[in-house]
Design an enzyme around this catalytic site. Structure first.
Site, PDB file in Angstrom:
ATOM      1  N   TYR A 145       0.865  -1.187   0.000  1.00  0.00           N
ATOM      2  CA  TYR A 145       0.000   0.000   0.000  1.00  0.00           C
ATOM      3  C   TYR A 145       0.894   1.227   0.000  1.00  0.00           C
ATOM      4  O   TYR A 145       1.833   1.321   0.799  1.00  0.00           O
ATOM      5  CB  TYR A 145      -0.893  -0.016   1.241  1.00  0.00           C
ATOM      6  N   ASP A 240       9.289   2.660  -0.796  1.00  0.00           N
ATOM      7  CA  ASP A 240       8.287   3.309   0.050  1.00  0.00           C
ATOM      8  C   ASP A 240       8.626   2.951   1.501  1.00  0.00           C
ATOM      9  O   ASP A 240       8.281   1.871   1.976  1.00  0.00           O
ATOM     10  CB  ASP A 240       6.885   2.834  -0.332  1.00  0.00           C
ATOM     11  N   LYS A 268       5.095   8.994   8.659  1.00  0.00           N
ATOM     12  CA  LYS A 268       4.900   8.384   9.985  1.00  0.00           C
ATOM     13  C   LYS A 268       5.938   8.859  11.018  1.00  0.00           C
ATOM     14  O   LYS A 268       5.891   9.993  11.476  1.00  0.00           O
ATOM     15  CB  LYS A 268       4.852   6.865   9.852  1.00  0.00           C
TER      16      LYS A 268
END
Ligand code: KE4
Length: 428
Positions: A145, A240, A268
């Site tokens: 994702y 990613d 994050k």
């Protein structure tokens, strides 16, 4: 008997006002058959719901809270920054300091652009790759994702997988066909796809440790193999690292595995729980972004001084000696003890772990890709989640997410987690 009346009342009201009562689908707990707890506050390794129930938290806001909740130094930095003004729409000293820290820390970063989320980071990195190469296609991996930009909602992980949504309505077929999604850890599939589309693939984007189908580490040689394929074909390699950045090592998975991508996406942890993302990489690529180049990307709140203060303070705390040894020790101990508890209860599980991120898959395994992860017994996972919640353990409400151990989780917390798991597993 614990009381959830306020959570239920609030969630009911929320459902009238926001789709599914949430601002992000995974928070709706649909996969675990409970209505979600409304969280009033967090402190250290714990969160507290609006009815005053305390939970040992292993979601950590889906990764950012590696120091634990309301870390005093982060709160103080945010208060100090906010008191000077929350946003100027101009470059501030903190952005320069954070950019320098990122470039010094992450091997593949020579230049970086701050944005507001992992989605923005991954979306912008793909636009840069397409602009720089003049090529239209992108290769991703099933179960990975990269945020909710159109090009990535093909066989995606996280909430898309949890909700069982194949792709997503609203993504035009013309866009979706430019995305090739392949099995994770399958280099031969990547070679064939690149051979089928010579000179058309702009980038291969990969979670160097997958976290959105549950934790799935790269098989030996997988990341290096992607690097070789990109070098041979002329497409760009994008890591990613929104989850793995500063999670699995100070320099992220690219430092841990010794493979350097052309572009890196971050988020994050680098925002310390506030909205920050970043993309960066080779200088010859980043200088093609406006205003130094023609490829456009922008953001009113990019590099926001309050969010940057939270991120900087978090990253500086991670530079203290022994931090990653401690995270590794905690993660390894928890995974070992959970595996032992499951074995004693004769519950077949596979536990995949890298550092302080792990997933307990309710399947004999191995779990090396999305098809393997989908073998998990979701009914058993749901029972496990419900049992652990009743015992005061707040796990990710999906088989296809990662458990995150933070520096705030002490040995006692880990021991009581295992003790609770032993009781719950015995009842499965
Ligand atoms: P955000 O736009 O949610 O900040 O980041 C998107 C993203 C990009 N790349 C990776 C590897 C990610 O894991 C994410 C977001 N992760 C999910 C949970 N695994 C966020 C939780 C949610 O969607 O609410």
């Amino acid at each position: 008997m614990a009381d959830y009346a306020n959570s239920e009342r609030l969630f009911k009201a929320a459902q009238e006002l926001m789709p599914g009562g949430v601002n992000s689908p995974v928070r709706a707990w649909q996969a675990v058959g409970l209505s979600p707890r409304m969280i009033a506050r967090g402190e250290g390794a714990r969160v507290y719901d609006v009815d005053g129930n305390a939970y040992l938290d292993y979601v950590g806001s889906w990764g950012p809270l590696i120091l634990g909740h309301a870390a005093p130094e982060v709160v103080a930095a945010v208060q100090e920054a906010a008191a000077k003004g929350t946003s100027f729409g101009a470059t501030t000293p903190g952005e320069v300091e954070l950019a320098q820290l990122l470039v010094d820390a992450v091997p593949g970063l020579n230049m970086v652009r701050l944005v507001n989320s992992g989605t923005e980071a991954c979306m912008s990195a793909l636009r840069l790759a397409r602009g720089a190469t003049g090529r239209p296609r992108v290769i991703k991996f099933d179960g990975c994702y990269h945020g909710h930009a159109d090009s990535y909602l093909v066989a995606a992980g996280s909430g898309v997988l949890t909700q069982g949504i194949a792709g997503s309505p609203g993504v035009p077929q013309e866009v979706a066909t430019l995305t090739l999604s392949l099995p994770y850890n399958d280099l031969e599939a990547v070679r064939q796809a690149v051979r089928r589309h010579p000179g058309e693939v702009a980038a291969i984007i990969v979670e160097p440790v997958a976290g959105n189908m549950g934790v799935v580490p790269p098989q030996p040689g997988f990341l290096a193999g992607l690097r070789q394929i990109c070098d041979a074909d002329g497409c760009l390699l994008i890591f990613d690292e929104v989850i793995t950045g500063f999670r699995v090592a100070w320099g992220g998975a690219q430092a841990l595995y010794g493979v350097t991508p052309d572009l890196t996406c971050l988020g994050k942890i680098m925002g310390g729980g506030l909205p920050v993302g970043a993309y960066g990489g080779r200088r010859d690529l980043l200088t093609q972004m406006a205003p130094s180049g023609p490829i456009y990307q922008a953001g009113t709140l990019s590099g926001n001084p309050v969010a940057v203060a939270a991120g900087l303070t978090t990253l500086k705390a991670l530079q203290r000696p022994g931090v990653y040894e401690s995270l590794e020790e905690k993660g390894a101990w928890l995974a070992r003890e959970l595996a032992q508890a499951a074995a004693q209860c004769r519950v077949p599980v596979t536990i995949n772990r890298v550092g302080s991120m792990l997933t307990v898959f309710f399947t004999p395994g191995p779990v090396t890709n999305l098809d393997d992860a989908k073998q998990a017994d979701l009914g058993r996972f749901r029972q496990f989640f419900q049992g652990m919640l009743a015992a005061g353990l707040y796990l990710p409400p999906s088989q296809f997410e990662a458990v995150f151990v933070s520096l705030a989780h002490g040995q006692e917390d880990l021991e009581c987690t295992v003790a609770a798991a032993q009781k719950v597993l015995a009842g499965l």
